[in-house]
Design a protein around this motif. Structure first.
Motif, PDB file in Angstrom:
ATOM      1  N   ALA A  85      19.796  12.468  12.213  1.00  0.00           N
ATOM      2  CA  ALA A  85      19.450  13.369  11.112  1.00  0.00           C
ATOM      3  C   ALA A  85      18.023  13.137  10.630  1.00  0.00           C
ATOM      4  CB  ALA A  85      20.432  13.180   9.951  1.00  0.00           C
ATOM      5  N   ARG A 120      20.143  17.405  -0.912  1.00  0.00           N
ATOM      6  CA  ARG A 120      20.657  18.777  -0.784  1.00  0.00           C
ATOM      7  C   ARG A 120      20.888  19.397  -2.150  1.00  0.00           C
ATOM      8  NH1 ARG A 120      26.619  20.324   1.738  1.00  0.00           N
ATOM      9  NH2 ARG A 120      26.545  22.569   1.278  1.00  0.00           N
ATOM     10  N   ASP A 123      17.361  17.362  10.562  1.00  0.00           N
ATOM     11  CA  ASP A 123      18.579  18.122  10.288  1.00  0.00           C
ATOM     12  C   ASP A 123      19.509  17.266   9.434  1.00  0.00           C
ATOM     13  OD1 ASP A 123      20.783  19.732  10.216  1.00  0.00           O
ATOM     14  OD2 ASP A 123      21.224  19.640  12.377  1.00  0.00           O
ATOM     15  N   HIS A 124      19.264  17.277   8.132  1.00  0.00           N
ATOM     16  CA  HIS A 124      20.015  16.423   7.230  1.00  0.00           C
ATOM     17  C   HIS A 124      21.438  16.915   7.001  1.00  0.00           C
ATOM     18  CE1 HIS A 124      15.802  15.196   5.552  1.00  0.00           C
ATOM     19  NE2 HIS A 124      16.067  14.664   6.732  1.00  0.00           N
ATOM     20  N   SER A 125      21.739  18.137   7.475  1.00  0.00           N
ATOM     21  CA  SER A 125      23.113  18.637   7.346  1.00  0.00           C
ATOM     22  C   SER A 125      24.083  17.796   8.160  1.00  0.00           C
ATOM     23  CB  SER A 125      23.194  20.094   7.798  1.00  0.00           C
ATOM     24  OG  SER A 125      22.948  20.217   9.196  1.00  0.00           O
ATOM     25  N   THR A 130      15.484  14.250  13.548  1.00  0.00           N
ATOM     26  CA  THR A 130      15.354  15.695  13.775  1.00  0.00           C
ATOM     27  C   THR A 130      15.047  16.478  12.511  1.00  0.00           C
ATOM     28  OG1 THR A 130      17.723  16.071  13.421  1.00  0.00           O
ATOM     29  CG2 THR A 130      17.001  15.538  15.669  1.00  0.00           C
TER      30      THR A 130
END
Length: 494
Positions: free
Chosen positions: A315, A335, A320-322, A318
């Protein structure tokens, strides 16, 4: 070491916010908070029936130290039990100060920094073998702890200053560490504290005291925080080759890493090479996976820890913390912060952002934003309410079980006693004071024989259990305040 005991000490921020004017100063608020504690144990520094320690620390910070735990889930449950106990002390305090003419609300925050820039800690304790070479330990553990914030940090909205605009950082504690290794805790705040108080047989064990960690609200983050550290310690203790990640400037590195959410900030390794936090963590994770493959998993949660560790690094790598924004505190909070900023058209420099940051750590189960997120499926949970309730009443299966039984039995029979991590004494029998050096022991014939002077064994157990349950109610103060609507409207979910 196949077995290990862990513990965590958490300092809470206490705040009184009246409807108008100034609130009670910290020392006065602390006196209110700890009235039930003093009534219980005639001191503001006591041990309670679940084996934990409850006390006031420097700066009038309420502090809760879990009992020694041999299982990670026991540790996380014990820590959460401390949140509930602290919350209920705040509820009690709010009612008492209202009776004394002070309106407003009492807040207890499980975080590490206030709006004035003061910092307070979350200290981890790991029992390690005395034979562990400390130079090797520190050389490997320091770079791990410095970079661990990217997998277990609590996250923080950093206010703007003359050097940088307001931004989001991985850690609350990183900017407040001043040394890599030291015997001090408040004066210099080292990452690893060398004070050697094992509360065990010092010939066999030493205590590793880590004071760099952020307090976690998320139980999944806590599992990764303690579990990854345990794995690194096991590799060090086994003497396996891990690699050279020793940093040239530890304090510069920890701050540099905290403020770079990409995880690509370069830090210099001793010898001149550069590396990033993600690379250091990935190197340690790869070695941990090989270690587990070769030696086997030492508990049932190892695979989950390795998977979450891997996914968290992915995460960060990339962006992409989701991948982790229901499991890792900094990502859960980030978030939330970003959604509110978008909804209201405000930036991170808006005062509301700092309020939301703080409200995330409010331990009030109806008012705290972390708990609101959890109720709405925005934060995962690995504990049940029953596990937390049990942890408030029952010590884990370590020496804490003996401690809890001793103090509950003494209270049940009205006997005067003193107890700490190691010592157990009935005040009227000072020559029979007992020292328990084995943190893994769950029974001790000497303690049972001493308690039998108060009554027969069956009677002792029955009344001790009744006393423990009664004490858990009196300390946990079962009444609850309703949620504060003015705080709940901080968040509007899309």
């Amino acid at each position: 070491m196949d077995r290990r005991v862990f513990g965590v000490e958490t300092e809470f921020a206490a705040l009184h916010r009246p409807a108008s004017g100034r609130g009670l100063p910290p020392d006065e608020l602390a006196r209110y908070l700890f009235r039930p504690v003093v009534d219980f144990g005639r001191s503001s520094n006591i041990f309670i029936p679940n084996g934990a320690r409850l006390y006031l620390d420097v700066g009038s910070h309420p502090e809760y130290a879990t009992s020694e735990c041999a299982d990670l889930m026991d540790l996380i449950a014990a820590d959460r039990a401390g949140e509930v106990i602290m919350h209920d002390l705040a509820v009690w305090t709010e009612k008492r100060i209202a009776e004394d003419g002070f309106d407003g609300q009492v807040y207890l925050l499980k975080n590490n920094v206030d709006s004035a820039g003061n910092s307070y800690g979350s200290h981890e304790n790991y029992l390690i073998p005395r034979t562990t070479h400390f130079r090797r330990l520190s050389g490997i553990l320091l770079p791990f702890l410095i970079t661990r914030q990217i997998i277990a940090g609590a996250g923080r909205v950093v206010p703007a200053d003359e050097k940088q605009p307001a931004h989001f950082a991985f850690s609350q504690r990183a900017d407040h560490m001043w040394e890599g290794i030291s015997s001090a805790t408040t004066r210099s705040r080292p990452i690893i504290n060398t004070r050697d108080e094992p509360h065990a047989d010092a010939a066999s064990h030493r205590r590793l005291h880590v004071i760099v960690g952020d307090s976690n609200m998320s139980s999944t983050t806590s599992l990764l925080r303690y579990g990854s550290t345990d794995l690194v310690l096991r590799m060090i203790e086994a003497g396996v080759p891990i690699g050279d990640f020793e940093l040239e400037n530890p304090i510069g590195a920890i701050r540099h890493i905290s403020h770079d959410l990409t995880g690509t900030a370069a830090v210099r390794i001793r010898g001149g090479e550069e590396s990033t936090a993600v690379e250091i963590q990935q190197g340690l994770l790869d070695r941990a996976k090989r270690f587990v493959a070769e030696h086997g998993a030492h508990h049932e949660h190892v695979e989950r820890i390795l998977q979450l560790w891997e996914r968290t690094l992915e995460a960060v790598r990339t962006g992409d913390h989701s991948l982790i924004d229901t499991e890792i505190d900094w990502a859960i909070k980030k978030r939330l912060i970003e959604e509110i900023a978008d909804q209201r058209g405000i930036g991170l420099d808006h005062p509301r952002m700092e309020q939301i940051d703080m409200a995330y750590h409010d331990v009030h189960p109806e008012r705290g934003l972390f708990y609101l997120l959890r109720r709405r499926g925005r934060a995962q949970e690995i504990l049940t309410e029953d596990q937390v309730t049990e942890a408030m009443i029952t010590p884990p299966q370590t020496r804490a079980a003996i401690r809890g039984e001793f103090l509950s039995t003494a209270r049940a029979f009205g006997a005067e006693y003193t107890v700490d991590w190691v010592h157990h004494k009935l005040t009227d029998r000072p020559l029979e004071a007992l020292m328990l050096k084995d943190p893994f022991a769950t029974t001790d014939e000497r303690v049972e024989s001493l308690l039998e002077k108060l009554g027969d064994r069956n009677q002792l157990r029955e009344r001790s259990l009744q006393q423990r349950q009664a004490d858990s109610v009196s300390l946990a103060l079962t009444d609850r305040f309703e949620a504060d609507e003015s705080t709940q409207d901080l968040v509007q979910f899309p």
